[in-house]
Design a protein around this motif. Structure first.
Motif, PDB file in Angstrom:
ATOM      1  N   ASN A 254       8.068   5.906 -24.148  1.00  0.00           N
ATOM      2  CA  ASN A 254       7.856   7.314 -23.799  1.00  0.00           C
ATOM      3  C   ASN A 254       8.893   8.220 -24.472  1.00  0.00           C
ATOM      4  O   ASN A 254       8.567   9.309 -24.947  1.00  0.00           O
ATOM      5  CB  ASN A 254       7.912   7.502 -22.284  1.00  0.00           C
TER       6      ASN A 254
ATOM      7  N   LYS B   1       7.993   8.540 -28.140  1.00  0.00           N
ATOM      8  CA  LYS B   1       6.841   9.435 -28.275  1.00  0.00           C
ATOM      9  C   LYS B   1       7.250  10.886 -28.052  1.00  0.00           C
ATOM     10  O   LYS B   1       6.815  11.791 -28.788  1.00  0.00           O
ATOM     11  CB  LYS B   1       5.761   9.015 -27.286  1.00  0.00           C
ATOM     12  N   LYS B   2       8.100  11.111 -27.055  1.00  0.00           N
ATOM     13  CA  LYS B   2       8.552  12.469 -26.777  1.00  0.00           C
ATOM     14  C   LYS B   2       9.375  13.027 -27.933  1.00  0.00           C
ATOM     15  O   LYS B   2       9.244  14.201 -28.305  1.00  0.00           O
ATOM     16  CB  LYS B   2       9.384  12.476 -25.493  1.00  0.00           C
TER      17      LYS B   2
ATOM     18  N   SER C 283      14.412  12.178 -12.674  1.00  0.00           N
ATOM     19  CA  SER C 283      13.681  11.598 -13.806  1.00  0.00           C
ATOM     20  C   SER C 283      14.313  11.991 -15.133  1.00  0.00           C
ATOM     21  O   SER C 283      14.296  11.220 -16.093  1.00  0.00           O
ATOM     22  CB  SER C 283      12.223  12.050 -13.761  1.00  0.00           C
TER      23      SER C 283
ATOM     24  N   ARG D  56       8.627   0.673 -21.119  1.00  0.00           N
ATOM     25  CA  ARG D  56       7.802   1.879 -21.017  1.00  0.00           C
ATOM     26  C   ARG D  56       8.630   3.136 -21.244  1.00  0.00           C
ATOM     27  O   ARG D  56       8.189   4.077 -21.917  1.00  0.00           O
ATOM     28  CB  ARG D  56       7.159   1.936 -19.637  1.00  0.00           C
ATOM     29  N   MET D  57       9.832   3.169 -20.724  1.00  0.00           N
ATOM     30  CA  MET D  57      10.703   4.328 -20.921  1.00  0.00           C
ATOM     31  C   MET D  57      11.057   4.484 -22.389  1.00  0.00           C
ATOM     32  O   MET D  57      11.071   5.606 -22.918  1.00  0.00           O
ATOM     33  CB  MET D  57      11.963   4.175 -20.080  1.00  0.00           C
TER      34      MET D  57
END
Length: 677
Positions: free
Chosen positions: A309, A312-313, A261, A305-306
């Protein structure tokens, strides 16, 4: 003996007995389920292991599971050949895979054997072999690195012992894996042999002993052989995969799921490219959009989505960093960082930013590198890193040079102009902004591009603003070089000499002198602009005379006499006589009488009237030399040189004071003036 130890011991003995004693079919079914479960558990542990040493029992476990699997093969073969039965597990696997087509079952089994034997087992064996070899080759370097960290104080003895033990365990582990991988290879070969025995032996025994017709014997023993092979090869395949995971994950940061991941899902843009390729494949080929477009849509959604994310990260990480910075500012320990003082600082106003900005053509950083090289060659001094920063509190075109936080020089530049210095006569056609050359204080003019060529033709010295800064900075470093060498810098110079002359350094430090004593001598040499590059000669002299005196002034005089060739070449040109101002007998006598001896050393004590007279007489001679365009040099006897220097440096710091012992006999000395009282 503990219960678990006894259980493992009984289990190993039981595995060996299984090869001799017949096992009931019910027990065989249970043991086959245990075999499959154990293989699956080993695979899951290998996937969730971060480091190979976290599963260091794996080589031994590989041997035990291989032995257990072979024992099951022997027991199941006995049951198949003697009873024409293999148990529910074996028969279920055989009928489920083969069905009504025995040939398909054989092909599936052979594919599993080929995948395990040629692909996974062969690759794991090679990786384990290379890892074992590289680990053994790297052991000496790792041991030396641990010893270096221990000697430098970065780690203690316990930490060093733990690191050495870890290196030894790694070498043992990969060596054991190299050997244990042979078990899996042999197991695959044994499976093929057992397959042939079960099949051929079953035909013969089924028709001859059990009285089965050929078709019934073929079907019965084919199904049992396929089932037995699958029941043994599936766990073997799982354990082979686990072995491959263990030996191939040498540079992992976490378990397998974390690495996948963290490393494969960090490029969402690539998913868009894959989605477009899949969609194009469905539209441009007979595959059709029905099979490709849904999958392409899933990839696009996953990429979106990645991306969200990751954004956001990143925001969360930036917020955490800001909070940490705020906490550091609020914490009492943050004040300690403010106590750090840079050895050399160069600050400038916003108008001079193009000097340091490489995108605007500024080459100040390159010039500073050359300045450090020049100082190393001329003075033998490693100039510390020069801190460059802009300062909005300064005037736009102003700059300052700081030594240990204190301003020692400042100047102003006009970036679109050139600094022109007169050759001694002024040309009225050369018009510019009057100023003063910052390094030497000479009168100069700031002229524009149009006037530059005419000034050069008239004999003016014309330099650009970066050269003005570089010259000024170089002179400031030379003038304050003695302030830039402390005990830590001296220690670094000593270590550099020790690499080539260990006997000299071992004799000198600390038996004769300390690093602090050597530092005082080097400071006194640099204060008078004497290069310390020839450290070997300096250390040899200190080793010769350090046993007789610890006075840094006296030791400095001995060193200067040893550097006579260097000092002579520094102040006199080849083939020319050295013009000096000599000290008369009356002045030498006056200085010699004024020397006072104490326990801490000697110093010069003169009355104010005599001191003023000496300044006046010496200033007359120095002024006369300067007016004639010559560098004033004062020459005195060795006994009073250092005391005269102490007296002169208060008002005439740049005037060199030499002694007769510091000049080579071959140089011609010409006296152009005498200082007397």
């Amino acid at each position: 003996m503990k219960v678990k130890d006894l259980a493992i011991l009984i289990g190993i003995i039981g595995i060996v007995l299984m090869m001799v004693i017949p096992v009931p079919l019910v027990m065989m079914d249970f043991l086959l389920i245990v075999n499959i479960s154990a293989a699956l558990m080993i695979l899951l542990i290998a996937m969730n292991t971060q480091k190979a040493l976290d599963f260091s029992i794996f080589p031994a476990l590989l041997l035990i599971t291989t032995l257990f699997r072979l024992a099951l093969n022997v027991s199941s073969t006995r049951n198949i050949l003697s009873k024409a039965e293999g148990g529910d597990v074996v028969e279920t696997f055989g009928r489920f895979v083969a069905g009504n087509q025995i040939a398909v079952g054989f092909v599936v089994f052979l594919i599993l054997v080929v995948v395990q034997f040629i692909v996974i087992t062969k690759g794991s064996e090679r990786v384990a072999e290379v890892a074992a070899r590289f680990t053994l080759d790297a052991m000496p370097g790792k041991q030396m690195s641990i010893d270096a960290d221990l000697n430098s104080g970065l780690i203690n003895e316990q930490q060093a012992r733990d690191r050495r033990e870890k290196i030894e365990r790694e070498a043992d582990f990969y060596g054991a894996m190299d050997g244990a991988s042979k078990f899996v290879k042999g197991d695959a070969i044994a499976s093929i042999v057992i397959l042939i025995i079960n099949l051929l032996g079953g035909f013969v025994i089924g028709m001859s002993v059990h009285g089965m017709p050929f078709s019934e014997a073929l079907e019965t023993y084919s199904i049992l052989t396929i089932g037995d092979g699958l029941v043994s090869q599936i766990p073997a395949l799982l354990i082979s995969t686990a072995a491959g995971l263990i030996v191939t994950r040498a540079a992992s940061e976490g378990n397998l799921a974390y690495d996948l991941s963290n490393q494969m899902l960090q490029q969402p843009k690539l998913l868009y490219i894959v989605a477009g390729t899949v969609a194009l494949l469905g539209l441009a080929t007979p595959i059709g959009p029905v099979a490709t477009l849904p999958f392409a849509g899933v990839l696009v959604f996953a990429g979106y989505r990645m991306s969200a994310n990751l954004a956001k990260k990143q925001q969360e990480e930036e917020l955490i960093i800001e909070e940490q910075q705020i906490e550091e500012v609020r914490s009492p320990e943050s004040v300690i960082s403010l106590l750090q003082v840079d050895p050399i600082e160069f600050e400038f106003g916003y108008g001079l930013i193009p000097l340091a900005d490489t995108q605007q053509g500024g080459d100040l950083l390159d010039r500073i590198i050359m300045i450090r090289r020049q100082c190393a060659l001329e003075l033998g001094l490693v100039v510390p890193v020069i801190r460059i920063r802009d300062n909005i509190q300064l005037k736009p075109n102003e700059y300052v040079i700081k030594i240990k936080g204190n301003t020692v020089a400042r100047g102003e530049l006009l970036l679109n102009h050139y600094l022109a210095m007169s050759p001694g006569y002024d040309d009225e056609s050369i018009i510019g902004i009057e100023t003063q050359e910052p390094a030497f204080g000479l009168p100069a003019l700031w002229i524009d591009e149009v006037t530059k060529e005419r000034a050069e033709v008239s004999g003016y010295t014309v330099v650009d603003p970066p050269s003005v800064v570089a010259t000024h900075l170089t002179e400031i470093i030379k003038r304050h070089a003695h302030e830039l060498i402390g005990r830590q810098e001296t220690k670094a110079l000593v270590e550099n000499v020790k690499e080539s002359y260990p006997a000299l350094v071992d004799e000198l430090i600390p038996n004769i002198l300390t690093v602090g004593d050597i530092q005082k001598v080097l400071v006194k040499l640099l204060r008078e602009k004497i290069s310390i590059r020839d450290l070997v000669t300096i250390f040899e002299t200190l080793a010769d005379h350090g046993n007789y005196t610890k006075d840094p002034d006296v030791l400095t005089e001995y060193v200067r006499q040893s550097l006579s060739r260097q000092i002579t070449n520094q102040f006199s040109a080849a083939g020319e006589s050295l013009k000096v101002i000599t000290v008369g007998p009356s002045l030498e006598k006056k200085i010699a009488e004024g020397v006072q001896q104490t326990d801490q050393g000697s110093y010069l004590a003169l009355d104010p009237v005599s001191t003023q007279q000496i300044y006046h007489r010496l200033n007359e001679q120095v002024t006369r030399q300067l007016q004639s365009g010559q560098q004033p040099i004062v020459l005195a006897s060795p006994t009073i040189r250092m005391y005269l220097r102490q007296l002169v440096e208060r008002t005439m710091q740049d005037i060199p004071v030499l002694s007769y012992s510091e000049l080579e006999p071959s140089v011609e000395v010409q006296s152009v003036g005498v200082v007397n009282l």
